[in-house]
Design an enzyme around this catalytic site. Structure first.
Site, PDB file in Angstrom:
ATOM      1  N   HIS A 233     -11.442   5.018   5.716  1.00 21.22           N
ATOM      2  CA  HIS A 233     -12.170   6.329   5.541  1.00 21.22           C
ATOM      3  C   HIS A 233     -13.354   6.359   6.048  1.00 21.22           C
ATOM      4  CE1 HIS A 233      -8.974   6.631   2.218  1.00 21.22           C
ATOM      5  NE2 HIS A 233      -8.398   6.731   3.060  1.00 21.22           N
TER       6      HIS A 233
ATOM      7  N   HIS B  41      -6.491   0.918   8.521  1.00 25.01           N
ATOM      8  CA  HIS B  41      -6.475   2.345   8.134  1.00 25.01           C
ATOM      9  C   HIS B  41      -7.714   2.392   7.321  1.00 25.01           C
ATOM     10  CE1 HIS B  41      -6.337   6.033   6.506  1.00 25.01           C
ATOM     11  NE2 HIS B  41      -5.814   5.704   5.194  1.00 25.01           N
TER      12      HIS B  41
ATOM     13  N   THR C 153       0.793  -1.439  -0.168  1.00 23.53           N
ATOM     14  CA  THR C 153       0.008   0.025  -0.146  1.00 23.53           C
ATOM     15  C   THR C 153       0.686   1.320  -0.120  1.00 23.53           C
ATOM     16  OG1 THR C 153      -1.559   1.223   1.394  1.00 23.53           O
ATOM     17  CG2 THR C 153      -0.193  -0.373   2.547  1.00 23.53           C
ATOM     18  N   SER C 154       0.617   2.223  -0.532  1.00 25.88           N
ATOM     19  CA  SER C 154       1.026   3.827  -0.661  1.00 25.88           C
ATOM     20  C   SER C 154       1.322   4.195   0.799  1.00 25.88           C
ATOM     21  CB  SER C 154       0.079   4.588  -1.448  1.00 25.88           C
ATOM     22  OG  SER C 154      -1.116   4.813  -1.077  1.00 25.88           O
ATOM     23  N   GLU C 155       0.314   3.733   1.932  1.00 27.23           N
ATOM     24  CA  GLU C 155       0.590   4.185   3.001  1.00 27.23           C
ATOM     25  C   GLU C 155       1.655   3.364   3.859  1.00 27.23           C
ATOM     26  OE1 GLU C 155      -0.470   6.923   4.025  1.00 27.23           O
ATOM     27  OE2 GLU C 155      -2.097   7.260   2.884  1.00 27.23           O
TER      28      GLU C 155
ATOM     29  N   HIS D 246      -8.742  12.880   6.463  1.00 23.42           N
ATOM     30  CA  HIS D 246      -8.483  11.813   5.768  1.00 23.42           C
ATOM     31  C   HIS D 246      -8.801  10.420   6.263  1.00 23.42           C
ATOM     32  CE1 HIS D 246      -4.444   9.490   3.996  1.00 23.42           C
ATOM     33  NE2 HIS D 246      -5.636   8.791   3.928  1.00 23.42           N
TER      34      HIS D 246
END
Length: 236
Positions: free
Chosen positions: A125, A123, A98-100, A192
């Site tokens: 949203h 994580h 993941t980009s996170e 976010h």
């Protein structure tokens, strides 16, 4: 390890069903303490920064993957061998993490160094939490949300922290999150989403659900033009 993969898939399913992870939003990771066997190195990848934390193994959702796909396809979950320095190994899964990834990496490293029982990160949203975070007086409303029903106080005895908005996926976001995570079971990313921690994926997901329910209750009370009373002081 297969059981942990199944747990990730179950939580991915509920994140999708409950509308907590639109499109390819959200990510999950779990630190595993046993050394995986029967895996060969698929590729060496660069962190993009110098990593000075401990060696460890992570299961983490792949970048661009949708939760509704992860539930059906375990290849969307990457197995990583985390090494000090500038490179890590991908042992299993399609694509890159993941980009996170920077945030997941830094939090897991901190928890491992602390010998914490927290091994899972979720994580996502949540709609009501994001709605609250877009109100100018969100910081004033947060204490009210945290005592709006008993479960919030039970699951978050130390409260939660808020990280001011940073570019998603950035190293800066990871650095700020790991500091705000000290002694906490969840951190809110302003405008976010939420990052929740637990001893396993189910517990981390529980914390997402509880915070989202608290935010929903608060918004409903506010929509009536009323001020929430909250649970009595000192009951816990």
């Amino acid at each position: 390890m297969k059981e942990i993969v199944k747990e990730i898939q179950k939580v991915a399913y509920w994140l999708a069903v409950k509308g907590l992870s639109e499109a390819n939003a959200g990510n999950i990771s779990v630190r595993i303490d046993e050394v995986p066997t029967s895996y060969e190195v698929k590729s060496m990848e660069a962190y993009g920064f110098e990593y000075n934390g401990p060696e460890m193994y992570l299961l983490i959702t792949a970048t661009g993957s949708r939760m509704r796909e992860i539930f059906e396809d375990e290849s969307k979950i990457c197995l990583l061998h985390i090494l000090p320095g500038r490179y890590y190994e991908i042992l299993h899964g399609e694509g890159k993490p993941t980009s996170e990834f920077p945030t997941h990496l830094m939090i897991h490293a901190r928890f491992k160094e602390m010998n914490s029982e927290k091994r899972a990160i979720v994580h996502t949203h949540p709609l009501n939490l994001l709605t609250l975070m877009n109100l100018k007086d969100f910081q004033d409303l947060l204490p009210k949300m945290m005592k709006i029903h008993p479960e919030v106080l039970i699951f978050f005895p130390q409260g939660i922290s808020v990280v001011e908005f940073e570019k998603p996926g950035s190293v800066e976001l990871g650095l700020k999150t790991v500091e705000k995570a000290r002694g906490k079971d969840a951190v809110l990313w302003d405008k976010h989403g939420v990052v929740a921690f637990g001893k396993d994926v189910a517990e981390a997901y529980d914390r997402v659900e509880i915070l989202e329910k608290a935010a929903e209750i608060l918004l409903r009370v506010l929509s009536l033009g009323r001020d929430p009373t909250g649970v009595p002081e000192g009951w816990l």
